[in-house]
Motif scaffolding. Sequence first.
Motif, PDB file in Angstrom:
ATOM      1  N   TYR A  10       8.207   6.117 -10.770  1.00  0.00           N
ATOM      2  CA  TYR A  10       7.466   4.853 -10.835  1.00  0.00           C
ATOM      3  C   TYR A  10       6.132   4.964 -10.092  1.00  0.00           C
ATOM      4  O   TYR A  10       5.113   4.421 -10.542  1.00  0.00           O
ATOM      5  CB  TYR A  10       8.303   3.713 -10.242  1.00  0.00           C
ATOM      6  CG  TYR A  10       9.512   3.335 -11.066  1.00  0.00           C
ATOM      7  CD1 TYR A  10       9.602   3.659 -12.420  1.00  0.00           C
ATOM      8  CD2 TYR A  10      10.587   2.642 -10.493  1.00  0.00           C
ATOM      9  CE1 TYR A  10      10.711   3.311 -13.170  1.00  0.00           C
ATOM     10  CE2 TYR A  10      11.705   2.284 -11.242  1.00  0.00           C
ATOM     11  CZ  TYR A  10      11.762   2.629 -12.568  1.00  0.00           C
ATOM     12  OH  TYR A  10      12.867   2.276 -13.307  1.00  0.00           O
ATOM     13  N   ARG A  11       6.138   5.649  -8.957  1.00  0.00           N
ATOM     14  CA  ARG A  11       4.891   5.808  -8.200  1.00  0.00           C
ATOM     15  C   ARG A  11       3.871   6.609  -9.005  1.00  0.00           C
ATOM     16  O   ARG A  11       2.686   6.252  -9.041  1.00  0.00           O
ATOM     17  CB  ARG A  11       5.167   6.495  -6.854  1.00  0.00           C
ATOM     18  CG  ARG A  11       3.906   6.635  -5.991  1.00  0.00           C
ATOM     19  CD  ARG A  11       4.240   7.124  -4.607  1.00  0.00           C
ATOM     20  NE  ARG A  11       4.828   8.452  -4.617  1.00  0.00           N
ATOM     21  CZ  ARG A  11       5.310   9.062  -3.526  1.00  0.00           C
ATOM     22  NH1 ARG A  11       5.285   8.428  -2.361  1.00  0.00           N
ATOM     23  NH2 ARG A  11       5.826  10.267  -3.619  1.00  0.00           N
ATOM     24  N   ARG A  12       4.322   7.670  -9.653  1.00  0.00           N
ATOM     25  CA  ARG A  12       3.404   8.473 -10.470  1.00  0.00           C
ATOM     26  C   ARG A  12       2.808   7.646 -11.599  1.00  0.00           C
ATOM     27  O   ARG A  12       1.615   7.746 -11.899  1.00  0.00           O
ATOM     28  CB  ARG A  12       4.137   9.693 -11.043  1.00  0.00           C
ATOM     29  CG  ARG A  12       4.350  10.811 -10.056  1.00  0.00           C
ATOM     30  CD  ARG A  12       5.093  11.967 -10.683  1.00  0.00           C
ATOM     31  NE  ARG A  12       4.394  12.498 -11.843  1.00  0.00           N
ATOM     32  CZ  ARG A  12       4.926  13.382 -12.687  1.00  0.00           C
ATOM     33  NH1 ARG A  12       6.174  13.814 -12.510  1.00  0.00           N
ATOM     34  NH2 ARG A  12       4.241  13.839 -13.720  1.00  0.00           N
ATOM     35  N   GLU A  56       0.203   5.185 -10.134  1.00  0.00           N
ATOM     36  CA  GLU A  56      -1.003   5.901  -9.715  1.00  0.00           C
ATOM     37  C   GLU A  56      -1.802   6.382 -10.931  1.00  0.00           C
ATOM     38  O   GLU A  56      -3.035   6.275 -10.955  1.00  0.00           O
ATOM     39  CB  GLU A  56      -0.631   7.073  -8.814  1.00  0.00           C
ATOM     40  CG  GLU A  56      -0.120   6.643  -7.437  1.00  0.00           C
ATOM     41  CD  GLU A  56       0.309   7.821  -6.584  1.00  0.00           C
ATOM     42  OE1 GLU A  56       0.447   8.941  -7.136  1.00  0.00           O
ATOM     43  OE2 GLU A  56       0.518   7.631  -5.370  1.00  0.00           O
ATOM     44  N   TYR A  73       1.910  -2.255  -3.798  1.00  0.00           N
ATOM     45  CA  TYR A  73       1.242  -1.298  -2.916  1.00  0.00           C
ATOM     46  C   TYR A  73       2.006  -1.131  -1.609  1.00  0.00           C
ATOM     47  O   TYR A  73       2.164  -0.020  -1.089  1.00  0.00           O
ATOM     48  CB  TYR A  73      -0.187  -1.768  -2.646  1.00  0.00           C
ATOM     49  CG  TYR A  73      -0.948  -0.903  -1.669  1.00  0.00           C
ATOM     50  CD1 TYR A  73      -0.955   0.486  -1.808  1.00  0.00           C
ATOM     51  CD2 TYR A  73      -1.649  -1.462  -0.608  1.00  0.00           C
ATOM     52  CE1 TYR A  73      -1.656   1.289  -0.923  1.00  0.00           C
ATOM     53  CE2 TYR A  73      -2.344  -0.669   0.295  1.00  0.00           C
ATOM     54  CZ  TYR A  73      -2.345   0.710   0.132  1.00  0.00           C
ATOM     55  OH  TYR A  73      -3.029   1.506   1.002  1.00  0.00           O
ATOM     56  N   LEU A 104       4.965   1.086  -2.317  1.00  0.00           N
ATOM     57  CA  LEU A 104       4.558   2.471  -2.538  1.00  0.00           C
ATOM     58  C   LEU A 104       4.127   3.134  -1.239  1.00  0.00           C
ATOM     59  O   LEU A 104       4.369   4.321  -1.022  1.00  0.00           O
ATOM     60  CB  LEU A 104       3.415   2.529  -3.554  1.00  0.00           C
ATOM     61  CG  LEU A 104       3.756   2.129  -4.991  1.00  0.00           C
ATOM     62  CD1 LEU A 104       2.504   2.135  -5.860  1.00  0.00           C
ATOM     63  CD2 LEU A 104       4.810   3.052  -5.582  1.00  0.00           C
ATOM     64  N   ILE A 153      10.001  -2.498  -7.412  1.00  0.00           N
ATOM     65  CA  ILE A 153       8.716  -2.146  -8.024  1.00  0.00           C
ATOM     66  C   ILE A 153       8.756  -2.407  -9.525  1.00  0.00           C
ATOM     67  O   ILE A 153       7.838  -2.996 -10.103  1.00  0.00           O
ATOM     68  CB  ILE A 153       8.373  -0.672  -7.734  1.00  0.00           C
ATOM     69  CG1 ILE A 153       8.030  -0.491  -6.254  1.00  0.00           C
ATOM     70  CG2 ILE A 153       7.213  -0.195  -8.612  1.00  0.00           C
ATOM     71  CD1 ILE A 153       7.918   0.952  -5.818  1.00  0.00           C
TER      72      ILE A 153
END
Length: 279
Positions: free
Chosen positions: A157-159, A162, A225, A228, A247
Amino acid sequence: MTDNVEKVLFAEFLESSPPNQFIAINDLTHKFHAPTSSYPALHQPAIQLYCNNDLCNGIRFFRSLTPSIRFDNDTTRDLFLTYRCGNCQKTTKQFAFRAQTDETGYSGTVHKYGEYPPYGPPTPPKLLKLIGPDRDLFLKGRRCENQGLGVGAFVYYRRVIENQKNRILSEVKKVLETLNAPTSTIETIDNAINETQFSKSLDIANPTIPEALFINGYNPLKLVYRALSDGIHNHSDEHCLEQAASIRIVLGELSERLAQALKDEAELTHALNKLLNQH
């Protein structure tokens, strides 16, 4: 084997049982009447699943496309079933499982090997549209989440966020433009889009987020944010799983609010034009 185990209907098993579980089934087979004979055959009931086709976008009945499967000689079989949405006639669902009948010949146990698309609650189409090119990456994270793999889900999810930062902020900009936001605000969101450092970009963008996109009074980008920034170091897999789910939920709600804000403004503009153009 299944006398003291609560049995479920085969439709319920297909609709809501995750893979890698042995489930006792009450109506595994039924008597199939052929022109010259009758025999026990796998029950293939209509089931209700979420269909994400544009014609549906909701729960619809799916019906099996698989021909009758006999159980008169074999008590245990490895099987595949293919179902198709009865509404749009396009979306399909495949199941792979092992079925074993008991002494009655009609009930038994089933072990689901897997299904495609993968098991789990549906991902909102608007969210998939928002993340665009990273759809497959997001769905890998969704599969990790469904399997309880918190670190994997969080990292995927973070990738995605970003990678698609500019795509998300561009949708925010569209909402700002439809709301006739001040030029300075539009310039600020442009600066955030042009900023290559992810954390700095969101810091710039946060003050520009319109209240129409807030969730229960909170800025969704600031919430995402914060999650993350928490990272995965020194955290348990369970904590990462909770963060990943949060998220995903917030991002899904943001996608809905972005689409709704643009739709509301388009409908208002259309209504005004109708009234202004009356003769």
